[in-house]
Design an enzyme around this catalytic site. Sequence first.
Site, PDB file in Angstrom:
ATOM      1  N   ARG A 184      16.358 -71.630   0.012  1.00 20.74           N
ATOM      2  CA  ARG A 184      15.495 -71.474   1.192  1.00 20.74           C
ATOM      3  C   ARG A 184      14.778 -72.772   1.554  1.00 20.74           C
ATOM      4  NH1 ARG A 184      15.100 -68.351  -2.804  1.00 20.74           N
ATOM      5  NH2 ARG A 184      15.684 -66.156  -2.782  1.00 20.74           N
ATOM      6  N   LYS A 196      15.423 -59.354  10.049  1.00 21.52           N
ATOM      7  CA  LYS A 196      14.397 -58.818   9.149  1.00 21.52           C
ATOM      8  C   LYS A 196      13.167 -59.720   9.079  1.00 21.52           C
ATOM      9  CE  LYS A 196      12.280 -57.444   5.300  1.00 21.52           C
ATOM     10  NZ  LYS A 196      11.505 -58.654   5.047  1.00 21.52           N
ATOM     11  N   PRO A 201      10.626 -53.750  10.094  1.00 25.77           N
ATOM     12  CA  PRO A 201      11.412 -54.621   9.219  1.00 25.77           C
ATOM     13  C   PRO A 201      12.270 -53.770   8.282  1.00 25.77           C
ATOM     14  CG  PRO A 201       9.121 -55.326   9.291  1.00 25.77           C
ATOM     15  CD  PRO A 201       9.191 -54.010   9.989  1.00 25.77           C
ATOM     16  N   ASP A 227      14.268 -53.761   5.291  1.00 21.02           N
ATOM     17  CA  ASP A 227      14.690 -54.331   4.011  1.00 21.02           C
ATOM     18  C   ASP A 227      15.433 -53.251   3.224  1.00 21.02           C
ATOM     19  OD1 ASP A 227      12.398 -52.742   3.557  1.00 21.02           O
ATOM     20  OD2 ASP A 227      12.290 -53.586   1.561  1.00 21.02           O
TER      21      ASP A 227
END
Length: 276
Positions: free
Chosen positions: A173, A215, A232, A234
């Site tokens: 990331r 998301k 969202p 998930d």
Amino acid sequence: MIAAFPDEIDLKKIAESGQIFSCGQMEEPDHFWFLSAGNLLTARQIDPQHIEAFCESGIWDSFWSAFFDAERDYRPLRQVMREKGGISAAAAQEGAGLRVLRQDPWEMLISFIVSQRKSIPAIRTCLAKLSDFGPIVPGAVCAGLPGLRRLPSPDRLLSLTSQQLLACGTGYRAAYLHDAALKVAGGKLNLAAAGKLDDEALQAELMNVKGVGVKVADCVMLFAYGRTDRVPADVWIRRVKERCPDAFTGIAAPGLAQQYLFFYARRHGRDGSFVQ
DNA sequence: CTCCAGGTGATGG
DNA sequence: CCATCACATGGA
């Protein structure tokens, strides 16, 4: 000062709710701290409707009231969820006192970029390490939280080497964080101006950042911009929908319902009463 | 050791 | 358009 809520507030549940990572429990019982946009609050849970906020009423009115969504009455939503029965009813019952916080767009953006494929404890660790590069929080020592820092600004993040970024546990990331900082610092993404866009345009703006998909964009839209119709999705919410496909149908603010359901699913996911 | 985590981008059909 | 797959790493 004492803050009264229209329905309920539960600082412990909120601190564990997975929408904020810069918070914690203090040594004194029922005391918690929250850090957002450079503001630090310590507060004590008095009863289900009141907290004692250790700050002046000015900063409560100008910041923390909106942060805690303190004007909203969550009872109608919880009533609708109770009437649905099943998971929704259980989540509304068990989540009483949860609230959807209004947080800083930049902090939400990098927090939820970091969040992907990480557990909540791992997210907290990673964000805390990143915050070591951010500015010291005024009042932290006084509050008994010496060394507390907020997340680095876009410019500061850009000044970090990839090795420094990786040492925080950001993994793959790191490049996403760099791209987010680049776009915000360079003005290609104006997070303040983006708040005026409609949902579709705002989502498109956010998703221009590498590593921001549906998301993460939904998380930023819900937790920073107050777009309460975003849910969202998930792994936990997908499991809820799988088991109860109509959990969100007919709900005026599904993003708020999402917080109860996420809290419930995650809490019971491991003890055999939810998954399988 | 293994498995999973508040997913996303790239690739191939 | 949808189905796979790699991705880095900490925590349980």
